[in-house]
Scaffold this active site. Sequence first.
Site, PDB file in Angstrom:
ATOM      1  N   HIS A  67      -3.033   7.200   2.841  1.00  0.00           N
ATOM      2  CA  HIS A  67      -3.454   5.763   2.244  1.00  0.00           C
ATOM      3  C   HIS A  67      -4.964   5.701   3.054  1.00  0.00           C
ATOM      4  CE1 HIS A  67      -4.040   1.735   1.615  1.00  0.00           C
ATOM      5  NE2 HIS A  67      -3.946   1.337   2.616  1.00  0.00           N
TER       6      HIS A  67
ATOM      7  N   ASN B 169     -10.561   0.117   0.676  1.00  0.00           N
ATOM      8  CA  ASN B 169      -8.924   0.366   0.678  1.00  0.00           C
ATOM      9  C   ASN B 169      -8.542  -0.361  -0.739  1.00  0.00           C
ATOM     10  OD1 ASN B 169      -6.214  -0.182   0.813  1.00  0.00           O
ATOM     11  ND2 ASN B 169      -6.456  -0.867   2.968  1.00  0.00           N
TER      12      ASN B 169
ATOM     13  N   CYS C 237       0.731  -1.331   0.129  1.00  0.00           N
ATOM     14  CA  CYS C 237       0.101   0.175   0.073  1.00  0.00           C
ATOM     15  C   CYS C 237       0.838   1.277   0.015  1.00  0.00           C
ATOM     16  CB  CYS C 237      -1.205   0.062   1.106  1.00  0.00           C
ATOM     17  SG  CYS C 237      -2.217  -1.320   0.973  1.00  0.00           S
TER      18      CYS C 237
END
Length: 352
Positions: free
Chosen positions: A261, A291, A120
């Site tokens: 993020h 996500n 990520c």
Amino acid sequence: MSGIPPGPAGRAAVLCGVGGRLPERIVSNAELSARLETTDEWITTRTGIRNRRAAAPGEATSDLAVEAGRQALRAAGGEPADTVLVATATPDRRCPATAPLVAARLGLTGAAAFDVSAVCTGFVYGLATAAGLIATGVSERVLLIGADVYSSIVDPADRTNAIIFGDGAGAVVLRAGTPGEPGAIGHFDLGSDGDAEDAIIIAAGGSRSPVTEHTPRAERHFAMRGKEVYRHAVLRMTASSRATLAAAGWRPEDVDHLVAHQANLRILHSVADATGISRDRCVRHLVDVGNTGAASIPLALGHAHDTGALVPGDRVLLTGFGGGLTWGSCALRWPDLSPGTGRRSTGGKDPR
């Protein structure tokens, strides 16, 4: 690790286009609740997510990446890139990398192309890589794409992770410019801690533990120790954000937008609070997309640009955290981009 030194004649990488792609299929909390014995309220309270996107059967990371990249290139004026980077934890294949295929499908055969593997944090690592390539004169124009199809690695029966992750791709184009102009990328902070590699992991499938007929199902899928990851994510993104602010000479109150993020809403708010940035300056795009891994920051940037939240001259702080463990942050002033250049092609209703 901090900083990208100026290259020949003070060159810098300048952001000049954004784009993105989300799959058509929407997976709602109601759908997951019926399948996983949970509730919309439980999911929303813990994650802040209402919906997420899921790739269609046969739709791979490269498919999303190509569309996101095409939009970003068009938004940046249509000039070809000489370098293509794809940040992803879900490449089309273990070998070769996905970036050369993406480059070829975009008509960029001959361009340098490689993947960035930092889960990520991949987009922030990719930004630093692109900035270095441009600053040193190796590249003139870089297409950087963050793309992940988490539905290909998350066990659909995993109540913990299936509610969090979605699929998507976001992209930016970076051109050679000067350090002082709007959109110039700089003031990085990057880090890692491999001692905690098993906090976010797919245990089997690599050279350490190849998949065999005897490999347990759980080891073939994405796994994450939630409480530990939450603690590390807040700690690492906060420290990295502070280091980047110091390098840029910004105070927390100077930041117009924190683009972290998009892991979950609790993490976003905790990082903002710990860094001293008002929560209302957090860009939130996860509510209807989940996500999306390495795609989350560029998709959030495109969303904020499209909705008019980002205006030229805004001070933007990017920060990410992912498996490895890895983390990183970057500061930039938002450039003057054409309206709608971050619009995401979805085939369905675009999440707002």
